[in-house]
Design an enzyme around this catalytic site. Structure first.
Site, PDB file in Angstrom:
ATOM      1  N   TYR A 178      33.599 107.892  28.359  1.00  0.00           N
ATOM      2  CA  TYR A 178      33.128 106.636  27.391  1.00  0.00           C
ATOM      3  C   TYR A 178      31.826 106.513  26.731  1.00  0.00           C
ATOM      4  CZ  TYR A 178      37.120 104.369  29.793  1.00  0.00           C
ATOM      5  OH  TYR A 178      38.282 103.954  30.426  1.00  0.00           O
TER       6      TYR A 178
ATOM      7  N   HIS B  64      32.459 100.957  22.334  1.00  0.00           N
ATOM      8  CA  HIS B  64      31.998  99.784  23.103  1.00  0.00           C
ATOM      9  C   HIS B  64      30.846 100.179  24.170  1.00  0.00           C
ATOM     10  CE1 HIS B  64      33.994  96.494  24.060  1.00  0.00           C
ATOM     11  NE2 HIS B  64      34.711  96.736  25.138  1.00  0.00           N
TER      12      HIS B  64
ATOM     13  N   TYR C 105      33.014  98.521  35.199  1.00  0.00           N
ATOM     14  CA  TYR C 105      33.994  98.561  33.841  1.00  0.00           C
ATOM     15  C   TYR C 105      33.611  97.134  32.915  1.00  0.00           C
ATOM     16  CZ  TYR C 105      35.691 102.726  35.160  1.00  0.00           C
ATOM     17  OH  TYR C 105      35.923 104.282  35.712  1.00  0.00           O
TER      18      TYR C 105
ATOM     19  N   ASN D 216      34.936  90.959  25.574  1.00  0.00           N
ATOM     20  CA  ASN D 216      35.406  90.724  26.981  1.00  0.00           C
ATOM     21  C   ASN D 216      34.284  90.662  27.874  1.00  0.00           C
ATOM     22  OD1 ASN D 216      38.130  90.086  26.252  1.00  0.00           O
ATOM     23  ND2 ASN D 216      38.776  91.927  26.594  1.00  0.00           N
TER      24      ASN D 216
END
Length: 225
Positions: free
Chosen positions: A27, A32, A78, A126
């Site tokens: 990631y 993100h 996360y 989120n």
């Protein structure tokens, strides 16, 4: 149901800078993970090493820079559980939610733009939903970095979990430098000044070379127990 405070606070000295993202090398260069990228650059610039702290569920570091104590956090939970890590740090050090600056990606802004605000909703993000839920407040400052909307038929999740394209890298580098400068402006001159200075700027063009001023090597303090 937790009542969420929405009223913007009087300006409070920042005690903790949080970058949102997902842990793991897969990631590392995704859209993100813009928040992680900014905190990594601040840690390097200020000479504050980050290390995994199990009690905080994240990579954490603290030290002295720009004349004061600085705390940095990258939640390792996360994205969707980011608030757990932020809440853990606030509880441990008895910090006010209004003293937290959260840095994260935003699809509603194009790549090359950033936006500082003193409060606000999660806007569909989120990670921010989790932070707001665990802090019980929307009244804390945040710095949003634009990543733009998906192209063609790509979905939202695929877009934010996708890596920046090589053609985007130069703009991303300028935005990250500007984000570091914006955080330092918040710390030294206050949020309102930083908002007025950085929110109107567009770093998508090749003429944008804004970057933080040279900084003397930071003095790092030993970790508190």
């Amino acid at each position: 149901m937790t009542q969420v405070k929405t009223q913007p606070p009087e300006e409070v000295a920042l005690q903790l800078i949080v970058g949102l993202g997902n842990p793991g090398p897969q990631y590392a260069n995704t859209r993100h993970n813009c928040g992680f990228m900014v905190v990594d650059q601040l840690a390097e610039r200020w000479g504050i090493p980050l290390a995994l702290e199990k009690r905080f569920q994240g990579s954490y570091g603290e030290g002295f820079a720009l004349g004061g104590k600085r705390r940095l956090l990258k939640p390792e939970t996360y994205m969707n559980r980011s608030g757990e890590a932020v809440r853990a740090v606030l509880d441990w050090y008895k910090l006010d939610p209004a003293s937290v600056l959260v840095v994260y990606d935003d699809m509603d802004l194009p790549l090359g733009r950033l936006r500082l605000r003193g409060s606000g909703s999660a806007g569909g993000h989120n990670g921010m939903k989790s932070v707001i839920e665990h802090l019980g407040s929307e009244a804390f400052p945040r710095l949003r970095l634009g990543v733009g909307r998906p192209k063609g038929n790509q979905d939202r999740v695929g877009h934010v979990l996708g890596s920046f394209e090589p053609a985007e890298q130069a703009v991303l580098d300028r935005v990250l430098r500007a984000a570091v400068a914006a955080v330092e402006c918040c710390l030294q001159e206050g949020l309102k000044t930083a908002m007025n200075r950085f929110n109107p700027l567009d770093f998508s063009g090749p003429d944008r070379q804004d970057q933080p001023a040279p900084l003397n090597p930071a003095k790092t303090a030993p970790g508190e127990s």
